[in-house]
Design a protein around this motif. Structure first.
Motif, PDB file in Angstrom:
ATOM      1  N   LYS A 111      10.331  39.632 -43.152  1.00  0.00           N
ATOM      2  CA  LYS A 111       9.617  40.839 -42.728  1.00  0.00           C
ATOM      3  C   LYS A 111       8.198  40.453 -42.320  1.00  0.00           C
ATOM      4  N   ILE A 112       7.844  40.767 -41.080  1.00  0.00           N
ATOM      5  CA  ILE A 112       6.505  40.487 -40.557  1.00  0.00           C
ATOM      6  C   ILE A 112       5.714  41.788 -40.655  1.00  0.00           C
ATOM      7  N   SER A 113       4.852  41.884 -41.659  1.00  0.00           N
ATOM      8  CA  SER A 113       4.155  43.144 -41.898  1.00  0.00           C
ATOM      9  C   SER A 113       2.732  43.161 -41.359  1.00  0.00           C
ATOM     10  N   ASP A 114       2.223  41.985 -40.964  1.00  0.00           N
ATOM     11  CA  ASP A 114       0.812  41.900 -40.587  1.00  0.00           C
ATOM     12  C   ASP A 114       0.587  41.655 -39.094  1.00  0.00           C
ATOM     13  N   VAL A 115       1.646  41.746 -38.296  1.00  0.00           N
ATOM     14  CA  VAL A 115       1.525  41.533 -36.849  1.00  0.00           C
ATOM     15  C   VAL A 115       2.369  42.575 -36.134  1.00  0.00           C
ATOM     16  N   ARG A 116       1.805  43.216 -35.124  1.00  0.00           N
ATOM     17  CA  ARG A 116       2.548  44.204 -34.338  1.00  0.00           C
ATOM     18  C   ARG A 116       3.669  43.522 -33.555  1.00  0.00           C
ATOM     19  N   ALA A 117       4.725  44.274 -33.291  1.00  0.00           N
ATOM     20  CA  ALA A 117       5.916  43.714 -32.650  1.00  0.00           C
ATOM     21  C   ALA A 117       5.622  43.022 -31.305  1.00  0.00           C
ATOM     22  N   PRO A 118       4.869  43.654 -30.385  1.00  0.00           N
ATOM     23  CA  PRO A 118       4.620  42.973 -29.099  1.00  0.00           C
ATOM     24  C   PRO A 118       3.834  41.671 -29.265  1.00  0.00           C
ATOM     25  N   ILE A 119       2.923  41.643 -30.247  1.00  0.00           N
ATOM     26  CA  ILE A 119       2.127  40.442 -30.484  1.00  0.00           C
ATOM     27  C   ILE A 119       2.988  39.353 -31.117  1.00  0.00           C
ATOM     28  N   PHE A 120       3.859  39.748 -32.048  1.00  0.00           N
ATOM     29  CA  PHE A 120       4.753  38.755 -32.651  1.00  0.00           C
ATOM     30  C   PHE A 120       5.704  38.179 -31.591  1.00  0.00           C
ATOM     31  N   LYS A 121       6.161  39.032 -30.699  1.00  0.00           N
ATOM     32  CA  LYS A 121       7.041  38.563 -29.624  1.00  0.00           C
ATOM     33  C   LYS A 121       6.321  37.505 -28.779  1.00  0.00           C
ATOM     34  N   ALA A 122       5.044  37.755 -28.481  1.00  0.00           N
ATOM     35  CA  ALA A 122       4.254  36.777 -27.717  1.00  0.00           C
ATOM     36  C   ALA A 122       4.064  35.492 -28.516  1.00  0.00           C
ATOM     37  N   MET A 123       3.823  35.625 -29.817  1.00  0.00           N
ATOM     38  CA  MET A 123       3.662  34.449 -30.671  1.00  0.00           C
ATOM     39  C   MET A 123       4.953  33.637 -30.721  1.00  0.00           C
ATOM     40  N   GLU A 169      11.603  40.412 -38.545  1.00  0.00           N
ATOM     41  CA  GLU A 169      11.519  41.850 -38.271  1.00  0.00           C
ATOM     42  C   GLU A 169      10.059  42.300 -38.286  1.00  0.00           C
ATOM     43  N   ALA A 170       9.616  42.841 -37.162  1.00  0.00           N
ATOM     44  CA  ALA A 170       8.253  43.359 -37.037  1.00  0.00           C
ATOM     45  C   ALA A 170       8.312  44.780 -36.504  1.00  0.00           C
ATOM     46  N   GLU A 171       7.765  45.727 -37.253  1.00  0.00           N
ATOM     47  CA  GLU A 171       7.763  47.144 -36.871  1.00  0.00           C
ATOM     48  C   GLU A 171       9.165  47.648 -36.527  1.00  0.00           C
ATOM     49  N   GLN A 221       7.149  29.143 -46.400  1.00  0.00           N
ATOM     50  CA  GLN A 221       8.009  30.285 -46.724  1.00  0.00           C
ATOM     51  C   GLN A 221       9.490  29.906 -46.664  1.00  0.00           C
ATOM     52  N   LEU A 222       9.839  29.040 -45.705  1.00  0.00           N
ATOM     53  CA  LEU A 222      11.248  28.736 -45.469  1.00  0.00           C
ATOM     54  C   LEU A 222      11.721  27.461 -46.164  1.00  0.00           C
ATOM     55  N   PHE A 223      10.800  26.508 -46.372  1.00  0.00           N
ATOM     56  CA  PHE A 223      11.214  25.225 -46.933  1.00  0.00           C
ATOM     57  C   PHE A 223      10.354  24.774 -48.123  1.00  0.00           C
ATOM     58  N   GLY A 224       9.441  25.636 -48.573  1.00  0.00           N
ATOM     59  CA  GLY A 224       8.583  25.288 -49.699  1.00  0.00           C
ATOM     60  C   GLY A 224       9.282  25.443 -51.037  1.00  0.00           C
TER      61      GLY A 224
END
Length: 366
Positions: A236-248, A199-201, A222-225
């Motif tokens: 929760k993705i708090s440090d990346v904007r939604a359009p940029i996370f979508k591109a990532m 979830e981003a923005e 984060q998922l397997f450590g």
């Protein structure tokens, strides 16, 4: 009965795969390239008369040699109020079917303007085709294309090869160009087997834990450590904007940058995200895209980003681009350079000292 059916299937299966369909395919391939022709001391060069022209260095596109021919006083008497710009065929033999364009670089924005296009075939050496009345000289001289007695012509050439036909055993639609891309793209769009939501923005992106972890050490931890939560179904993705996370996310699944990451600003934000999530391949892809997209408007912010994120190759490309005096002085008044001055004042001093020591360059970055 069961054994009989099984035996029948074993006999039929090989036969079915032997009867492949043959299809003939016709393709027309193209090769595209561009050349920048920078002209200094315009006021001293013009005025020679309509029979005088200047010629760029020869450049190659599609197996042929080319040059840009420029008449500053018009190619003919009736063109004396215009710039006349042409593409000259320099190959000694053969012919070339082309689509080409000639435009001017607007030095304040880094954009190409006054573009004119032509589709034609060059069939003999020294053939010259183009635009006798490309642009009225008074319009050109009043434009932002001419600064400090300097301007740049940009010529783009697409060479169209002869069509060729070949036989393939399977229809072309059944042979994916990039299997990795297609599988990843389909998996991302279909959301089949998705076991985590990012979830981003406020925007939710279904994904697969194993794929995120494979591509990013941050997601892997984060998922397997050691501190993983077996019941975790949302990040929760708090440090990346939604359009940029979508591109990532698109890059994570396909290994490619999405089409909308064309401009420098989006690539800059995506590079920062790649750094945060430890994605070195994405970082390199963004660095390459930014190097390709350098212009007077974005070079300041791009250089600041390169310095802050230790991008040595991108920093080198920016400094090389800024070593040309016409680029440096055009970029000085941009917001990007104001940002550079605040964020990396030492770099700005380094560039200024470089111009104090060096004479102005004669060409722009190719």
């Amino acid at each position: 009965m069961g054994n009989s059916n099984s035996s029948s299937l074993q006999q039929e299966t090989p036969q079915r795969y032997k009867t492949t369909e043959k299809v003939s395919v016709c393709r027309t391939d193209t090769t595209t390239g561009s050349h920048r022709f920078a002209i200094h001391n315009y006021s001293l060069t013009k005025g020679g008369g309509h029979d005088k022209y200047i010629l760029s260095k020869i450049f190659s596109v599609g197996g042929h040699d080319w040059a840009v021919r420029v008449y500053l006083d018009g190619a003919r008497k009736e063109d004396s109020e215009y710039l006349s710009l042409y593409l000259q065929f320099e190959s000694k033999s053969g012919e070339a079917k082309t689509d080409f364009s000639i435009s001017l670089l607007e030095l304040t924005t880094g954009k190409t303007v006054f573009k004119k296009k032509c589709s034609t075939t060059f069939n003999s050496a020294k053939t010259v085709l183009g635009f006798s009345q490309f642009l009225k000289r008074d319009i050109f001289e009043a434009s932002n294309c001419l600064k400090e007695d300097f301007f740049t012509i940009i010529c783009q050439v697409k060479v169209i090869k002869e069509p060729h036909t070949y036989i393939t055993k399977f229809p072309s639609v059944s042979a994916p160009i990039n299997t990795y891309y297609e599988i990843g793209h389909d998996l991302l769009l279909s959301e089949t087997g998705a076991d985590i939501t990012c979830e981003a923005e406020g925007e939710c992106f279904p994904a697969h834990k194993c794929i995120l972890a494979l591509r990013s050490p941050v997601f892997n931890a984060q998922l397997f450590g050691a501190m993983k939560d077996e019941k975790q179904d949302k990040i929760k993705i708090s440090d990346v904007r939604a359009p940029i996370f979508k591109a990532m996310l698109f890059f994570i699944y396909t290994g490619l940058l999405p089409d909308h990451v064309e401009g420098a600003e989006a690539a800059q934000h995506l590079l920062v995200a790649a750094d945060r999530y430890g994605m070195q391949t994405l970082r390199r892809a963004c660095e390459e895209r930014l190097s390709q997209k350098l212009d007077v408007v974005n070079v300041g912010t791009t250089l600041a980003l390169a310095e802050q994120h230790n991008l040595t190759r991108l920093k080198s490309d920016c400094l090389h681009y800024l070593s040309f005096s016409e680029v440096f002085f055009s970029a000085l008044g941009t917001e990007g350079f104001a940002h550079l001055a605040k964020a990396c004042p030492d770099i700005l001093k380094e560039i200024s000292n470089m111009h104090d020591r060096k004479k102005p360059k004669t060409v722009l970055k190719e």
